[in-house]
Design a protein around this motif. Structure first.
Motif, PDB file in Angstrom:
ATOM      1  N   GLU A 222       0.864  -1.182   0.000  1.00 51.96           N
ATOM      2  CA  GLU A 222       0.000   0.000   0.000  1.00 51.96           C
ATOM      3  C   GLU A 222       0.898   1.228   0.000  1.00 51.96           C
ATOM      4  N   ILE A 223       0.716   2.091  -0.992  1.00 52.11           N
ATOM      5  CA  ILE A 223       1.578   3.248  -1.194  1.00 52.11           C
ATOM      6  C   ILE A 223       0.736   4.511  -1.083  1.00 52.11           C
ATOM      7  N   ALA A 224       1.262   5.490  -0.369  1.00 56.28           N
ATOM      8  CA  ALA A 224       0.550   6.755  -0.186  1.00 56.28           C
ATOM      9  C   ALA A 224       0.401   7.485  -1.510  1.00 56.28           C
ATOM     10  N   THR A 225      -0.624   8.311  -1.582  1.00 59.84           N
ATOM     11  CA  THR A 225      -0.846   9.119  -2.783  1.00 59.84           C
ATOM     12  C   THR A 225       0.410   9.890  -3.161  1.00 59.84           C
ATOM     13  N   ALA A 226       1.110  10.411  -2.155  1.00 61.62           N
ATOM     14  CA  ALA A 226       2.323  11.189  -2.428  1.00 61.62           C
ATOM     15  C   ALA A 226       3.385  10.357  -3.146  1.00 61.62           C
ATOM     16  N   GLY A 227       3.409   9.049  -2.899  1.00 59.40           N
ATOM     17  CA  GLY A 227       4.361   8.187  -3.585  1.00 59.40           C
ATOM     18  C   GLY A 227       4.072   8.088  -5.073  1.00 59.40           C
ATOM     19  N   TYR A 228       2.796   7.922  -5.403  1.00 61.77           N
ATOM     20  CA  TYR A 228       2.414   7.877  -6.820  1.00 61.77           C
ATOM     21  C   TYR A 228       2.698   9.221  -7.492  1.00 61.77           C
ATOM     22  N   ILE A 229       2.429  10.302  -6.787  1.00 63.63           N
ATOM     23  CA  ILE A 229       2.711  11.631  -7.328  1.00 63.63           C
ATOM     24  C   ILE A 229       4.206  11.783  -7.593  1.00 63.63           C
ATOM     25  N   ASP A 230       5.014  11.313  -6.658  1.00 57.17           N
ATOM     26  CA  ASP A 230       6.476  11.390  -6.794  1.00 57.17           C
ATOM     27  C   ASP A 230       6.942  10.641  -8.037  1.00 57.17           C
ATOM     28  N   VAL A 231       6.394   9.459  -8.261  1.00 59.29           N
ATOM     29  CA  VAL A 231       6.811   8.657  -9.417  1.00 59.29           C
ATOM     30  C   VAL A 231       6.400   9.335 -10.722  1.00 59.29           C
ATOM     31  N   LEU A 232       5.136   9.698 -10.850  1.00 58.17           N
ATOM     32  CA  LEU A 232       4.644  10.206 -12.128  1.00 58.17           C
ATOM     33  C   LEU A 232       5.115  11.633 -12.412  1.00 58.17           C
ATOM     34  N   ALA A 233       5.530  12.362 -11.374  1.00 61.09           N
ATOM     35  CA  ALA A 233       6.106  13.687 -11.611  1.00 61.09           C
ATOM     36  C   ALA A 233       7.385  13.588 -12.431  1.00 61.09           C
ATOM     37  N   ARG A 234       8.036  12.445 -12.406  1.00 60.96           N
ATOM     38  CA  ARG A 234       9.289  12.250 -13.156  1.00 60.96           C
ATOM     39  C   ARG A 234       9.075  12.170 -14.653  1.00 60.96           C
ATOM     40  N   ILE A 235       7.815  12.060 -15.076  1.00 62.93           N
ATOM     41  CA  ILE A 235       7.524  12.079 -16.511  1.00 62.93           C
ATOM     42  C   ILE A 235       6.543  13.212 -16.840  1.00 62.93           C
TER      43      ILE A 235
ATOM     44  N   LEU B  14      14.112   6.108 -13.807  1.00 60.16           N
ATOM     45  CA  LEU B  14      12.807   5.573 -13.427  1.00 60.16           C
ATOM     46  C   LEU B  14      11.743   6.076 -14.398  1.00 60.16           C
ATOM     47  N   GLY B  15      11.738   7.366 -14.667  1.00 60.21           N
ATOM     48  CA  GLY B  15      10.787   7.910 -15.621  1.00 60.21           C
ATOM     49  C   GLY B  15      10.993   7.344 -17.012  1.00 60.21           C
ATOM     50  N   ARG B  16      12.242   7.246 -17.435  1.00 62.73           N
ATOM     51  CA  ARG B  16      12.513   6.712 -18.770  1.00 62.73           C
ATOM     52  C   ARG B  16      12.047   5.264 -18.894  1.00 62.73           C
ATOM     53  N   ASP B  17      12.262   4.462 -17.857  1.00 64.07           N
ATOM     54  CA  ASP B  17      11.862   3.057 -17.921  1.00 64.07           C
ATOM     55  C   ASP B  17      10.342   2.909 -17.945  1.00 64.07           C
ATOM     56  N   LEU B  18       9.643   3.742 -17.191  1.00 64.92           N
ATOM     57  CA  LEU B  18       8.182   3.687 -17.206  1.00 64.92           C
ATOM     58  C   LEU B  18       7.622   4.054 -18.573  1.00 64.92           C
ATOM     59  N   VAL B  19       8.162   5.115 -19.177  1.00 62.62           N
ATOM     60  CA  VAL B  19       7.674   5.529 -20.497  1.00 62.62           C
ATOM     61  C   VAL B  19       8.043   4.478 -21.537  1.00 62.62           C
TER      62      VAL B  19
END
Length: 262
Positions: free
Chosen positions: A16-29, A199-204
């Motif tokens: 279970e990951i906090a909303t802020a964690g998802y925001i942190d990840v997707l902000a990288r793209i 991390l952003g590059r790998d997700l995209v």
């Protein structure tokens, strides 16, 4: 992107990951916090995520439905090959006539067949190279008894013009163009400039590769035009993924340590 993230980093433990964690990840793209929150809410409404609360903080993890979707995506994304389907020369033929009362199942079946590299030969008749097990596809149909309207065979074309059959079933020029677009986007010195780190590059990259696989079937190379670009795309994806993966794993581990529910 969120399903890609879950598949890459959360499939085993499903934390279970906090909303802020998802925001942190997707902000990288370049995804805004508002767009991330909205996506989390919509995925929860669709049954792909589960929400939990601790005080005022919201935490999300994949539901069983979401995990099932991600597992199928991971299998196709990372474990499929571009080898010639087996047995050599065989084709799977699937025929169905679902009544209007099974409209939802009919739509879902068409989507799943396209994802599994089936092509529409003619109305109600779908084909795919090789001998294919379609039991997993039929098990996903939500309506009871829908599989009773489906027949599946393995056969061999009784004519020499397999290339013609393929060209009548799939728009080869369009499929080739999709592969070429992937190469133009990723076979460059600095792909995906909007990403701030690996991390952003790998997700995209993984999401773009998954989209290409969804749009392009696995067809036998010996029956395709010379210079067919699928093999180059396959090699490029795996080479780039291995380049990005070490730093991407390290970065996500830090985000997870900061934002997971303890």
């Amino acid at each position: 992107m969120l399903l890609t993230m879950i598949g890459r980093y959360c499939l085993g433990e499903n934390p279970e990951i906090a909303t802020a964690g998802y925001i942190d990840v997707l902000a990288r793209i370049g995804v805004s916090a508002h767009a991330t929150r909205l996506t989390l809410s919509r995925m929860t409404e669709r049954g792909l995520l589960e929400r939990a609360r601790r005080g005022r903080a919201a935490y999300f993890r994949a539901s069983e439905m979401g995990l099932d979707v991600v597992r199928r995506q991971q299998q196709r994304t990372f474990h499929d090959t571009i080898e010639t389907p087996h047995p050599e020369g065989a084709w799977t033929i699937l025929c169905f006539t679902l009544p209007e009362t099974h409209r939802k199942e009919r739509h879902l079946l068409r989507r799943r067949l396209a994802w599994e590299s089936f092509g529409l030969l003619r109305d109600g008749v779908w084909i795919a190279p090789g001998e294919r097990d379609v039991s997993a596809i039929l098990e996903q149909l939500p309506g009871a008894g829908a599989d009773q309207h489906v027949e599946v065979f393995t056969g061999y074309p009784k004519f020499a013009d397999v290339e013609g059959m393929i060209s009548r079933t799939w728009q080869l020029s369009e499929l080739a163009a999709r592969h070429e677009r992937f190469l133009r986007a990723w076979d460059v010195e600095a792909p995906v400039p909007e990403a701030t780190d690996d991390l952003g590059r790998d997700l995209v990259l993984t999401s773009a590769w998954r989209q290409l696989l969804r749009e392009t079937p696995r067809l036998p190379a010996e029956h395709l035009p010379p210079g067919w670009p699928a093999a180059r795309c396959h090699e490029l994806f795996h080479a780039l993924h291995e380049t990005y993966r070490p730093d991407a794993d390290r970065i996500f581990a830090g985000i997870l340590a900061e934002h997971r529910m303890s």
